[in-house]
Scaffold this motif. Structure first.
Motif, PDB file in Angstrom:
ATOM      1  N   VAL A 233      -1.936  -6.700   4.148  1.00  0.00           N
ATOM      2  CA  VAL A 233      -2.628  -6.103   5.294  1.00  0.00           C
ATOM      3  C   VAL A 233      -1.886  -6.524   6.554  1.00  0.00           C
ATOM      4  O   VAL A 233      -1.705  -7.716   6.811  1.00  0.00           O
ATOM      5  CB  VAL A 233      -4.100  -6.555   5.346  1.00  0.00           C
ATOM      6  CG1 VAL A 233      -4.786  -5.986   6.587  1.00  0.00           C
ATOM      7  CG2 VAL A 233      -4.836  -6.109   4.087  1.00  0.00           C
TER       8      VAL A 233
ATOM      9  N   LYS B 286      -0.596   1.837   2.433  1.00  0.00           N
ATOM     10  CA  LYS B 286      -1.360   2.914   3.062  1.00  0.00           C
ATOM     11  C   LYS B 286      -0.725   3.368   4.371  1.00  0.00           C
ATOM     12  O   LYS B 286      -0.839   4.527   4.741  1.00  0.00           O
ATOM     13  CB  LYS B 286      -2.808   2.462   3.289  1.00  0.00           C
ATOM     14  CG  LYS B 286      -3.605   2.330   1.997  1.00  0.00           C
ATOM     15  CD  LYS B 286      -5.041   1.913   2.269  1.00  0.00           C
ATOM     16  CE  LYS B 286      -5.831   1.801   0.965  1.00  0.00           C
ATOM     17  NZ  LYS B 286      -7.223   1.363   1.197  1.00  0.00           N
TER      18      LYS B 286
ATOM     19  N   SER C  22      -4.514  -0.833  10.838  1.00  0.00           N
ATOM     20  CA  SER C  22      -4.984  -2.125  10.317  1.00  0.00           C
ATOM     21  C   SER C  22      -5.349  -2.007   8.846  1.00  0.00           C
ATOM     22  O   SER C  22      -6.515  -2.122   8.456  1.00  0.00           O
ATOM     23  CB  SER C  22      -6.182  -2.610  11.132  1.00  0.00           C
ATOM     24  OG  SER C  22      -5.873  -2.661  12.490  1.00  0.00           O
ATOM     25  N   THR C  23      -4.352  -1.762   8.035  1.00  0.00           N
ATOM     26  CA  THR C  23      -4.567  -1.621   6.601  1.00  0.00           C
ATOM     27  C   THR C  23      -3.326  -2.133   5.877  1.00  0.00           C
ATOM     28  O   THR C  23      -2.508  -2.845   6.477  1.00  0.00           O
ATOM     29  CB  THR C  23      -4.878  -0.147   6.241  1.00  0.00           C
ATOM     30  OG1 THR C  23      -5.151  -0.058   4.844  1.00  0.00           O
ATOM     31  CG2 THR C  23      -3.723   0.765   6.605  1.00  0.00           C
ATOM     32  N   THR C  24      -3.156  -1.804   4.609  1.00  0.00           N
ATOM     33  CA  THR C  24      -2.022  -2.321   3.852  1.00  0.00           C
ATOM     34  C   THR C  24      -0.737  -1.569   4.207  1.00  0.00           C
ATOM     35  O   THR C  24      -0.768  -0.459   4.748  1.00  0.00           O
ATOM     36  CB  THR C  24      -2.267  -2.178   2.346  1.00  0.00           C
ATOM     37  OG1 THR C  24      -2.365  -0.777   2.019  1.00  0.00           O
ATOM     38  CG2 THR C  24      -3.545  -2.884   1.927  1.00  0.00           C
TER      39      THR C  24
END
Length: 593
Positions: free
Chosen positions: A466, A429, A424-426
């Motif tokens: 995201v 990443k 649950s990030t970009t």
């Protein structure tokens, strides 16, 4: 009390903090003995008409000093004891998380996610309370209670003190019984909470499927049933817990009655003064907290004991993958499978049997077969998610893979699983997960190779988009291609695509495979697939069915054999051809309109 024996390793480590914390509690108890003595002396001075303004000022000054010192000592015992218990929580969480990280997939097949989360939250919190508030409760109960009883006996009347203590054994018997009931009830309550936790996690993760099938009402009913069960079990615990305070207050009430009744008779007999009786009853009032603390202690100990047992059960679970490997050198060379038989834990049917083939260094190997044929099982064995019976069933560079350090072994592989997982990030990443410090140029190159770069640039925030939990905002094909980019960026010695092109169209699949062939020349690639087009250019194709190899060879060789591969390839080619013709017809109709 067993939980304190189990936690002795921590108390030894934090002995300085606990000893000074208990010393502060002793000092607090001593300060609290002063006000009743002052009150009694003031009352006796008033009765004897000997109280002067100077004496009153001295008494007030003593009370102020005692109050200030009590404030200071209480501050320090809180910092020392509760600070230590918080460090215990930190240590246990880290140990538990490390345990989770080391365990093999079979562990996670048996354990529920919600249960594991409950161990890391509620159970650790209960143990932490035992090492913090529990120590406070028993220490303060013994110190304050003991100090008050000794002071009552020494400064007032040992006889009256013994009379006041007559009801205490009843309290000890009852609270011990309540504690046993509480331990059993709390275990059931924690298990119910774990089930609810697991249901919540599962429902949120599968919300799209639930909505697609219109299963919301049934899912809510299931949740309500589990939630009601948690409430009922916790209510039972609360009912047992609620017995402690009334029992203690009943005992205190009985002590008050005996103290006042016999104390008044002793005043009439001039055995004690009226001021001493007031001091005695004041001290008796101070016994309320130590006795309540004793009940609270039993409560905390039973909760902590139940939770520590649950955590210990996890910590003592053995990993079925040995990790004390001694070869630290990086594996290199050909990979060889010589598996006579393998079946997954608690599965009596053979998962793999009579599998023998080699993967030359730098070669591209395709493994195909219908669903359940054993393709992914081979990959999981190669990655040592499970171990075969014999050490030499799988060799890497002529050495059994289980002889390598497991981290060193897995560092050689770039793995894209069937069930792709995004954090649950970009997007940036997620792709640079193995090395967050990578330059954007490297990230862009990996994205281009997996044919996702242009899609990402079309997103509103580009690489800073995201993706949401598990990549919920992306399509299946986009998630697969991001997962491939994440593996490619590692530049692994062996790249494994485990049916990782199933969600992309044939054109995109061909583009990705061509890009990989150019970028990974001289490195080993293993591709499992249901679509034959994904492996037709491989140096070796392994065809599996029912856990064994039924055909092997290059695309041309297998087409000449005219077996399973031949039939499947032609059937898929015909289907793709018809699909293209249908698409062309639809486009033609659209142009005519």
């Amino acid at each position: 009390m067993k939980v304190y024996k189990d936690l002795w390793w921590f108390f030894k480590k934090e002995k300085t903090g606990y000893l000074f914390g208990i010393l502060m509690l002793v000092l607090v108890a001593l300060m609290e003995l002063i006000p009743p003595q002052v009150i009694g002396r003031v009352i006796d001075s008033i009765s004897a008409d000997t109280l002067t303004p100077r004496n009153l000022t001295v008494f007030l000054a003593v009370l102020v000093v005692a109050a200030i010192l009590t404030y200071i000592f209480r501050y320090f015992w809180r910092v020392l004891i509760f600070g230590a218990s918080n460090r215990l929580g930190k240590i246990m969480r880290e140990r538990l998380f490390r345990k989770y990280a080391k365990m093999s997939p079979s562990f996670y097949q048996e354990m529920r996610t919600g249960d594991l989360m409950a161990h890391a939250t509620n159970d650790i919190r209960a143990v932490q309370m035992t090492a913090g508030a529990g120590i406070l409760a028993i220490a303060d109960s013994l110190i304050t209670g003991g100090a008050v009883l000794i002071t009552m006996a020494v400064t007032i009347s040992p006889k009256l003190t013994l009379i006041a203590m007559i009801p205490l054994p009843l309290m000890a018997v009852l609270t011990s019984y309540y504690g046993k009931l509480l331990n059993r009830g709390f275990k059931k309550a924690q298990a119910a909470f774990s089930a609810l936790n697991d249901k919540t996690q599962e429902s949120i993760a599968g919300i799209k499927v639930t909505k697609t099938f219109g299963y919301e009402k049934s899912d809510q009913d299931d949740f309500k049933t589990l939630s009601d069960d948690v409430v009922q079990k916790n209510l039972k615990v609360s009912k047992i817990d609620a017995l402690f305070d009334p029992t203690i207050m009943l005992v205190i009430g009985a002590s008050y009655f005996l103290s006042v009744f016999f104390g008044a008779r002793m005043v009439y007999a001039d055995e004690i003064t009226i001021g001493q009786l007031v001091t005695f009853t004041t001290y008796l009032g101070m016994m309320v907290w130590p006795l309540l603390a004793l009940g609270w202690f039993f409560n905390l100990v039973q909760r902590g004991s139940a939770s520590y047992e649950r955590i210990n059960k996890i910590m003592n679970t053995k990993n079925d993958i040995k990790q004390d490997n001694y070869i630290q050198a990086l594996p290199k060379g050909e990979i060889e499978f010589n598996i006579d038989r393998f079946n997954f834990p608690k599965d009596e049917s053979d998962g793999i049997r009579d599998v023998n083939f080699k993967i030359s260094e730098g070669a591209t190997v395709g493994i195909v077969g219908r669903t359940g044929s054993g393709k992914s099982a081979l990959i999981r064995l190669l990655l040592r998610e499970f171990d075969t019976e014999h050490a030499d069933d799988i060799l890497y560079g002529g050495i059994p893979i289980r002889d390598y350090n497991i981290k060193t072994l897995r560092d050689r592989f770039g793995y894209v699983p069937q069930e792709h997982f995004l954090f649950s990030t970009t997007i940036r990443k997620n792709i640079a997960f193995s090395n967050p410090e990578l330059d954007d140029s490297v990230i862009f190159e990996a994205s281009t190779l997996s044919d996702i770069h242009k899609d990402i640039l079309n997103f509103h925030d580009g690489y800073d988009t995201v993706v949401g939990e598990r990549g919920v905002s992306l399509s299946g094909g986009q998630k697969q291609r991001i997962s491939i980019a994440r593996a490619l960026i590692m530049e692994p010695e062996v790249l494994i695509l485990d049916d990782s092109l199933s969600a992309v169209d044939a054109e995109t699949e061909e583009k990705i495979l061509n890009n990989m062939q150019k970028a990974r020349k001289g490195r080993t690639n293993i591709i499992t697939a249901h679509r034959m087009s994904a492996v037709k250019n491989a140096d070796l194709i392994i065809v599996m069915d029912n856990g064994t190899v039924i055909e092997r060879g290059t695309h041309d060789e297998l087409m000449q054999v005219k077996g399973w591969y031949y039939d499947t390839y032609n059937a898929q080619a015909l289907r793709d051809s018809l699909t293209h013709e249908l698409d062309d017809m639809v486009e033609g109709d659209d142009r005519d309109e």
